[in-house]
Write a protein that holds these residues in place. Structure first.
Motif, short mmCIF file in Angstrom:
data_model
loop_
_atom_site.label_atom_id
_atom_site.label_comp_id
_atom_site.label_asym_id
_atom_site.label_seq_id
_atom_site.Cartn_x
_atom_site.Cartn_y
_atom_site.Cartn_z
N TRP A 1 -45.76 -7.61 17.89
CA TRP A 1 -45.65 -8.92 18.55
C TRP A 1 -44.39 -9.03 19.38
CZ3 TRP A 1 -49.97 -11.20 18.97
CH2 TRP A 1 -50.94 -11.10 17.97
N GLY A 2 -43.34 -8.32 18.99
CA GLY A 2 -42.11 -8.34 19.78
C GLY A 2 -42.32 -7.77 21.17
N LEU B 1 -35.95 -8.83 19.95
CA LEU B 1 -36.41 -10.15 19.54
C LEU B 1 -37.02 -10.15 18.14
CD1 LEU B 1 -38.08 -11.32 22.89
CD2 LEU B 1 -35.85 -12.01 21.97
N LEU B 2 -37.92 -9.22 17.89
CA LEU B 2 -38.60 -9.17 16.60
C LEU B 2 -38.53 -7.78 15.98
CD1 LEU B 2 -41.83 -11.27 17.43
CD2 LEU B 2 -39.75 -12.06 16.29
N GLY C 1 -38.24 -6.32 23.01
CA GLY C 1 -39.13 -6.76 21.94
C GLY C 1 -38.71 -6.26 20.57
N GLY C 2 -38.15 -5.07 20.52
CA GLY C 2 -37.75 -4.49 19.25
C GLY C 2 -38.67 -3.35 18.84
N ARG D 1 -28.97 -10.01 19.82
CA ARG D 1 -29.77 -9.43 18.73
C ARG D 1 -30.02 -7.96 19.03
NH1 ARG D 1 -32.79 -10.97 14.40
NH2 ARG D 1 -34.73 -9.83 14.02
N GLU E 1 -38.10 -4.67 13.73
CA GLU E 1 -38.27 -4.51 12.29
C GLU E 1 -37.31 -3.46 11.75
OE1 GLU E 1 -42.31 -3.54 11.56
OE2 GLU E 1 -43.09 -5.40 12.41
N MET F 1 -44.32 -10.32 23.19
CA MET F 1 -43.46 -11.42 23.60
C MET F 1 -42.52 -10.98 24.73
SD MET F 1 -40.70 -13.56 21.31
CE MET F 1 -41.96 -14.00 20.10
N SER G 1 -42.10 -3.39 16.47
CA SER G 1 -42.67 -4.74 16.42
C SER G 1 -43.79 -4.89 17.43
CB SER G 1 -41.58 -5.79 16.68
OG SER G 1 -42.15 -7.09 16.76
#
Length: 291
Positions: free
Chosen positions: A239-240, A282-283, A233-234, A278, A285, A243, A237
């Motif tokens: 929301w990451g 994913l998200l 997810g990261g 990545r 920060e 997700m 983050s």
């Protein structure tokens, strides 16, 4: 029939993702604000389960469901004040070593107090039974776990994104020096985030105790999966992580449908693919204190 079995496995995967999420959210929040790599997080999950076992005969499962996460959160406050706050400005590797040792202390303490054998803890009679949806049958308690996990995540989202407390926390994640320059001390916010994150781990322990078994090493077993969710997810983050937990759950469920022996391995393969494409997740920060 095959379609129903696939749906069941995907639902089981999403359920696994839900309790990974409860633990991963706490990991991510504590690291984002304080820079603490909390390897003891699984230990607090185990403490939550053992507290439920100890309290349920006296105050019932409902009472243990409320009291255990609160007690674990209070323990999180003590741990933050005694240990974590000494390492906020230090290299994260030092906090990793600290929390690794703390995890060992927790596991061995549980072993000494309760013994090495698994503790019996069954689903309360009122929560047993099946849900029938046509030809599809699913355990009621598993759906309750899913509902409670979603409620806890929504409550956490509200605190982080819809309150003054949350605005200070998010500002502290991105630029703690600027927050300090405004005369705002982040210490009480760090304590509250530690209590919230560790309390969520305790809640996961209570929910999973009747279906996953209660034993001293249970924290180490789930911690790796939670870290996988955080990495995918990261870090930093919200929301990451959500997700990633859903993605891990779906991939795990579909993989088990086709080849059960690959179920656990699938999430590690997914993590490797995401990191190749990545590296921040994913998200993920950009967090100034770590760059």
């Amino acid at each position: 029939m095959q379609l129903l079995f696939l749906f069941e496995q995907v639902l089981n995967g999403l359920l696994a993702g839900a309790y990974y999420l409860l633990i991963a959210l706490g990991l991510s929040l504590i690291f984002s604000l304080g820079g603490i790599v909390n390897l003891a997080h699984g230990g607090f999950y185990a403490i939550g389960a053992y507290l439920a076992v100890a309290l349920a005969p006296t105050i019932g499962f409902g009472g243990a469901f409320v009291a255990s996460p609160l007690l674990v959160a209070l323990l999180g406050v003590a741990v933050e004040r005694v240990f974590f706050r000494r390492f906020y400005r230090s290299d994260p590797i030092l906090s990793l070593l600290l929390t690794f040792g703390l995890a060992m202390v927790i596991e061995q303490s549980l072993r000494m107090i309760f013994g090495a054998a698994p503790q019996p803890f069954s689903i309360p009679p009122a929560l047993r039974g099946q849900i029938f949806m046509g030809d599809f049958i699913y355990p009621r308690y598993r759906l309750i776990i899913f509902a409670v996990a979603i409620t806890a995540v929504l409550a956490t989202w509200f605190v982080v994104y819809r309150t003054t407390f949350g605005r200070v926390v998010r500002a502290g994640v991105q630029n703690p020096d600027m927050v300090g320059a405004l005369g705002i001390s982040l210490q009480p916010y760090m304590t509250a985030i530690a209590a919230l994150g560790i309390g969520l781990a305790g809640l996961a322990g209570v929910l999973l105790a009747p279906i996953s078994g209660v034993h001293p090493a249970m924290g180490a077993e789930i911690l790796t999966a939670a870290f996988v969710v955080v990495v995918i997810g990261g870090l930093g983050s919200f929301w990451g992580v959500i997700m990633a937990s859903a993605l891990v759950g779906v991939v795990r469920g579909v993989t088990i449908f086709f080849n059960p022996s690959w179920g656990e391995a699938s999430m590690y393969l997914l993590m490797a693919i995401v990191l190749l494409v990545r590296p921040r997740g994913l998200l993920g920060e950009r967090i100034m204190r770590f760059e």
